[in-house]
Enzyme design. Structure first.
Site, PDB file in Angstrom:
ATOM      1  N   ALA A   1      10.488  -5.444  20.222  1.00  0.00           N
ATOM      2  CA  ALA A   1       9.114  -4.981  20.012  1.00  0.00           C
ATOM      3  C   ALA A   1       9.040  -3.486  20.258  1.00  0.00           C
ATOM      4  CB  ALA A   1       8.162  -5.733  20.928  1.00  0.00           C
TER       5      ALA A   1
ATOM      6  N   ASP B   1      10.790   5.123  18.000  1.00  0.00           N
ATOM      7  CA  ASP B   1       9.991   3.895  17.865  1.00  0.00           C
ATOM      8  C   ASP B   1       9.395   3.533  19.223  1.00  0.00           C
ATOM      9  OD1 ASP B   1       8.814   1.837  16.427  1.00  0.00           O
ATOM     10  OD2 ASP B   1      10.507   0.475  16.626  1.00  0.00           O
TER      11      ASP B   1
ATOM     12  N   GLU C   1       3.031   2.896   9.406  1.00  0.00           N
ATOM     13  CA  GLU C   1       4.126   1.938   9.251  1.00  0.00           C
ATOM     14  C   GLU C   1       3.520   0.596   8.850  1.00  0.00           C
ATOM     15  OE1 GLU C   1       7.804  -0.105  11.742  1.00  0.00           O
ATOM     16  OE2 GLU C   1       6.367   1.174  12.788  1.00  0.00           O
TER      17      GLU C   1
END
Length: 330
Positions: free
Chosen positions: A301, A267, A124
């Site tokens: 985050a 994620d 990523e």
């Protein structure tokens, strides 16, 4: 060893069956039927395909970026497998080249040893836009160089997914990556609709964490979000945690994209099965509060969910049928 599993319900990825047997021989599904000599086991509830997570940064208290090793991959897989994930792409957040090399070596080892669940790697970044970097380290963001192109096309890495910004990586470079079976996804980008469409025309096929860290849809400039929502061929990763995407935005996206083009991803950072409520990543102090990961600068985050959490949220909050939610996860 032969086993025949008979659950109350069986979802085969397309249809729901009642009391349909599923037989396993030597660890592999052999048939949706009984086999001679198999031990029969009856199960309560629903038997469904395992979850596939295309964006998972860590688990069990470890981050792949900070410890790109076989040990970390084993910890991540063990942790997420407790919540239904049977395959994953461990994800390297934008990093220097040495971290990417170590991550690739660890994944290559895992693939060579046939470690269960590790099917490739997701890089990523670091070829993304500074304006949409999120918590990615500004100091490591850079254009795509030839030696990195060679790394992404290395043999032995399984499925390679690369997130890039179209304003950083050219259509010609995207075509070169795709020609070597690298799956190119678009994200962390401030690209215009025209730039985004050019990247799709060059071979990019997906969008990384839809809505997040990408140019928004406005009345006169569709941005990356507008192209992602209206393109019928590309797939979109969706973080279904109630923090990254508003419920109504997620529901709109699910109405617009064809079936099979929305994928649930976690994620996930270090949090699944971790004791720590706080973690340091690059120059950020990240804290977990109310199931939300937030940096000291106030940014999201990553996420603190498992794939099972994402499936349950998709069903209970977004109103998606259980079978469609399972398809999106698997």
């Amino acid at each position: 060893m032969k086993l025949t599993l008979i659950a109350d319900q069986l979802f085969d990825g397309e249809q729901l069956h009642q009391q349909r047997p599923l037989s396993v021989e030597d660890g592999y599904i052999s048939t949706l039927d009984t086999v001679r000599g198999a031990t029969e086991i009856r199960l309560k509830g629903l038997l469904a395909p395992g979850f596939i997570d295309c964006q998972v940064n860590g688990g069990g208290g470890l981050l792949f970026n900070q410890a790109p090793s076989l040990h970390t991959l084993k910890r991540m897989m063990h942790t997420h497998s407790r919540y239904g994930t049977t395959s994953m792409l461990p994800t390297v957040i934008s990093s220097n080249y040495e971290v990417a090399l170590h991550a690739a070596a660890a994944v290559s080892q895992a693939m060579a040893s046939q470690m269960p669940g590790i099917i490739g790697v997701h890089f990523e970044g670091p070829h993304v836009a500074r304006e949409k970097r999120g918590i990615h380290n500004d100091q490591v963001l850079r254009p795509l160089a030839d030696h990195e192109l060679a790394l992404y096309r290395s043999k032995g890495l399984g499925s390679v997914l690369l997130t890039v910004a179209p304003e950083t990586v050219s259509p010609e470079q995207i075509s070169a990556l795709v020609s070597k079976q690298v799956v190119v996804s678009l994200g962390h980008s401030n690209a215009t609709a025209a730039q985004t469409q050019a990247a799709l025309d060059a071979g990019a096929t997906g969008f990384t964490h839809l809505f997040n860290a990408m140019s928004p849809l406005t009345s006169r400039e569709p941005g990356m979000v507008g192209i992602a929502l209206t393109d019928p061929h590309s797939w979109c990763g969706l973080i279904a945690d109630g923090h990254h995407v508003h419920q109504l935005c997620a529901q709109l996206a699910l109405k617009l994209k064809p079936p099979g083009k929305m994928l649930l991803v976690t994620d996930a950072m270090w949090t699944p099965d971790a004791q720590r409520q706080e973690f340091r990543f690059e120059n950020h102090r990240i804290t977990l509060q109310n199931n939300r990961l937030q940096s000291s600068s106030g940014q999201l985050a990553g996420a603190a969910i498992s794939m099972l959490d994402a499936v349950n949220y998709t069903i209970s909050v977004l109103g998606i049928t259980p079978l469609e939610a399972l398809r999106m996860a698997s």
